[in-house]
Design an enzyme around this catalytic site. Structure first.
Site, mmCIF file in Angstrom:
data_model
loop_
_atom_site.group_PDB
_atom_site.id
_atom_site.type_symbol
_atom_site.label_atom_id
_atom_site.label_comp_id
_atom_site.label_asym_id
_atom_site.label_seq_id
_atom_site.Cartn_x
_atom_site.Cartn_y
_atom_site.Cartn_z
ATOM 1 N N CYS A 1 0.751 -1.311 -0.064
ATOM 2 C CA CYS A 1 0.025 0.105 0.074
ATOM 3 C C CYS A 1 0.859 1.408 0.086
ATOM 4 O O CYS A 1 0.281 2.177 0.116
ATOM 5 C CB CYS A 1 -0.997 0.029 1.087
ATOM 6 S SG CYS A 1 -2.053 -1.592 0.960
ATOM 7 N N GLU B 1 0.229 5.044 13.276
ATOM 8 C CA GLU B 1 0.457 6.168 12.947
ATOM 9 C C GLU B 1 0.236 7.415 13.554
ATOM 10 O O GLU B 1 1.321 8.358 13.808
ATOM 11 C CB GLU B 1 -0.516 6.375 11.558
ATOM 12 C CG GLU B 1 0.122 7.544 10.775
ATOM 13 C CD GLU B 1 -0.592 7.802 9.306
ATOM 14 O OE1 GLU B 1 -0.472 8.346 8.526
ATOM 15 O OE2 GLU B 1 -1.657 7.002 9.154
ATOM 16 N N PHE C 1 1.866 -3.523 3.893
ATOM 17 C CA PHE C 1 2.131 -4.797 4.317
ATOM 18 C C PHE C 1 3.742 -5.075 4.199
ATOM 19 O O PHE C 1 4.432 -4.437 3.380
ATOM 20 C CB PHE C 1 1.529 -5.770 3.685
ATOM 21 C CG PHE C 1 0.123 -6.051 4.143
ATOM 22 C CD1 PHE C 1 -0.172 -5.488 5.490
ATOM 23 C CD2 PHE C 1 -0.860 -6.831 3.500
ATOM 24 C CE1 PHE C 1 -1.656 -5.693 6.000
ATOM 25 C CE2 PHE C 1 -2.132 -7.015 4.106
ATOM 26 C CZ PHE C 1 -2.327 -6.405 5.234
ATOM 27 N N HIS D 1 -9.896 2.496 1.453
ATOM 28 C CA HIS D 1 -8.137 2.612 1.318
ATOM 29 C C HIS D 1 -8.044 1.940 -0.163
ATOM 30 O O HIS D 1 -8.284 0.977 -0.621
ATOM 31 C CB HIS D 1 -7.894 1.599 2.373
ATOM 32 C CG HIS D 1 -6.393 1.306 2.086
ATOM 33 N ND1 HIS D 1 -5.396 2.189 1.473
ATOM 34 C CD2 HIS D 1 -5.506 0.272 2.681
ATOM 35 C CE1 HIS D 1 -4.357 1.824 1.752
ATOM 36 N NE2 HIS D 1 -4.195 0.724 2.506
ATOM 37 N N LYS E 1 -8.954 8.723 3.478
ATOM 38 C CA LYS E 1 -9.476 7.583 3.213
ATOM 39 C C LYS E 1 -10.975 7.652 3.894
ATOM 40 O O LYS E 1 -11.733 6.595 3.816
ATOM 41 C CB LYS E 1 -8.560 6.551 3.613
ATOM 42 C CG LYS E 1 -7.544 6.314 2.793
ATOM 43 C CD LYS E 1 -6.269 5.238 3.585
ATOM 44 C CE LYS E 1 -5.103 5.080 2.710
ATOM 45 N NZ LYS E 1 -4.161 6.487 2.681
#
Length: 411
Positions: free
Chosen positions: A165, A313, A396, A337, A332
């Site tokens: 991502c 985050e 990921f 996403h 988002k």
């Protein structure tokens, strides 16, 4: 010491669940309008969550011929359409596009549907010769850049970047680096993500998706204490980057500037983000831009509305900015996403906000959890543009990309 070239943003294009052109998308961002729906087919197939971003009004047949589309999955056609929008905005002459000084880099980490289709054809017909040559190219992760290179005629850099991502963010950053180092004069870059259910069923099996199907537009809730998961989405985002001096010389409209690119990896866990990885990427981006944290006035967050990801985050942002958080929102909340394209889409969205004079809200935000307390979450559209922006993206495997964008008065 090597003098680096400045990197200008001269064109943007977007195909997303918020719209299929930049003006429609800008209006949706300003209005806080979500592109998330319930897909009844997913529910009938046994998905835990039928929520998804949905792209309305896009017709690939109007963009490319049937022969041209033969080797392209839908998201590659969308990437071409977004790139054409960006090139039109940049007003680049075709001779410049078809040059060895023009590169092409896109973030993309899968082409799932094509692989499924060719296996289904084999099982149905019990032979391989009827599958067709187009499926070879449709099923490759590099399908976007190989097809766009052929259609656009670029003769410089040409590759797809695969990093989950953060793919789109890394693609923009790497493109900017090539220009800064003088290896390319301009690069068409971005990200693309397939939006079909076939590419999402295993992800749904992880239990990471929101199940707020009663109110789809309120399902994605980054940083909000009551969030229950992300909503998958997709499409394509494209950006034309150029050597700043060359863009000025040809009279281009300069929308902004990619000032720096920071990256890092967590080195810890496949799916759980660390408390330090994104922090290192943000600090690297700031250092390369010769900026102090307090000089960032807006942070476009990666936050996907997952419990663990948003906490990580928020803690990384606090580690960098301390008590002096910039304005923060995760778009988002409206788009869901957008996975492989999300980092590139954020650059497009921030450029639109700067162009049109507003900062978009983190919609559906109710109350912060403990980690998000102290962050200046934007809950209503603000009537002024961002000027110095930090864009976060993560993926990921613990891969992180951070971009500093400048939309100051000089542009």
């Amino acid at each position: 010491m090597t003098t680096l070239n400045r990197v200008a943003i001269t064109g943007i294009g977007i195909i997303s669940c918020l719209g299929c052109d930049v003006d429609s998308v800008s209006d949706a961002l300003r209005q806080g309008r979500s592109g998330i729906v319930v897909d009844e087919e997913r529910k009938s197939l046994g998905f835990r969550s039928a929520l998804t971003g949905r792209i309305d009004g896009f017709d690939g047949k109007k963009v490319l011929s049937r022969k041209e589309r033969k080797s392209m999955p839908e998201f590659a056609v969308q990437a071409y359409a977004a790139s054409r929008q960006a090139l039109d905005m940049a007003a680049l002459d075709e001779t410049l596009v078809r040059s060895e000084d023009t590169g092409l880099i896109f973030g993309c980490d899968s082409s799932c549907l094509a692989a499924i289709e060719q296996v289904d054809l084999l099982r149905e017909r019990q032979e391989t010769k009827s599958i067709g040559s187009g499926q070879i190219f449709r099923s490759m992760t590099s399908c976007v850049t190989m097809n766009l290179n052929t259609l656009l005629g670029t003769k410089g850099a040409c590759w797809s970047l695969s990093s989950a991502c953060s793919s789109g963010g890394h693609a923009i950053g790497q493109a900017a680096d090539l220009i800064a180092l003088g290896r390319q004069k301009r690069v068409i870059c971005g990200g693309a993500q397939e939006i079909n259910w076939q590419s999402m069923c295993s992800f749904d099996g992880l239990g990471a998706f929101s199940v707020r199907e009663d109110e789809p537009s309120a399902a994605s809730r980054p940083f909000s204490a009551d969030r229950d998961g992300l909503v998958p989405s997709g499409g394509a985002a494209a950006v034309v980057l150029e050597n700043y001096d060359d863009a000025l010389q040809r009279g281009a409209t300069i929308l902004g500037e990619v000032v720096s690119y920071g990256f890092s990896s967590d080195g810890e866990n496949l799916s759980v983000p660390s408390r330090g990885g994104l922090q290192r990427a943000m600090l690297q981006a700031l250092q390369r831009a010769n900026l102090q944290p307090q000089q960032i006035d807006y942070l476009c967050a990666h936050a996907t509305s997952t419990p663990a990801g948003d906490v990580a985050e928020a803690e990384n942002i606090k580690a960098v900015f301390g008590e002096n958080s910039p304005l923060v929102s995760s778009l988002k909340s409206m788009t869901g996403h957008e996975l492989w394209m999300s980092g590139a889409a954020q650059v497009v969205y921030c450029t639109l906000m700067a162009r049109d004079g507003f900062i978009a809200a983190n919609i559906n935000f109710k109350e912060p959890d403990e980690a998000a307390r102290g962050l200046r979450i934007v809950t209503q559209t603000l009537p002024h543009p961002p000027k110095t922006v930090l864009c976060n993206s993560a993926g990921f495997g613990g891969t992180n990309a951070c971009l500093v964008l400048d939309f100051g008065e000089s542009h």
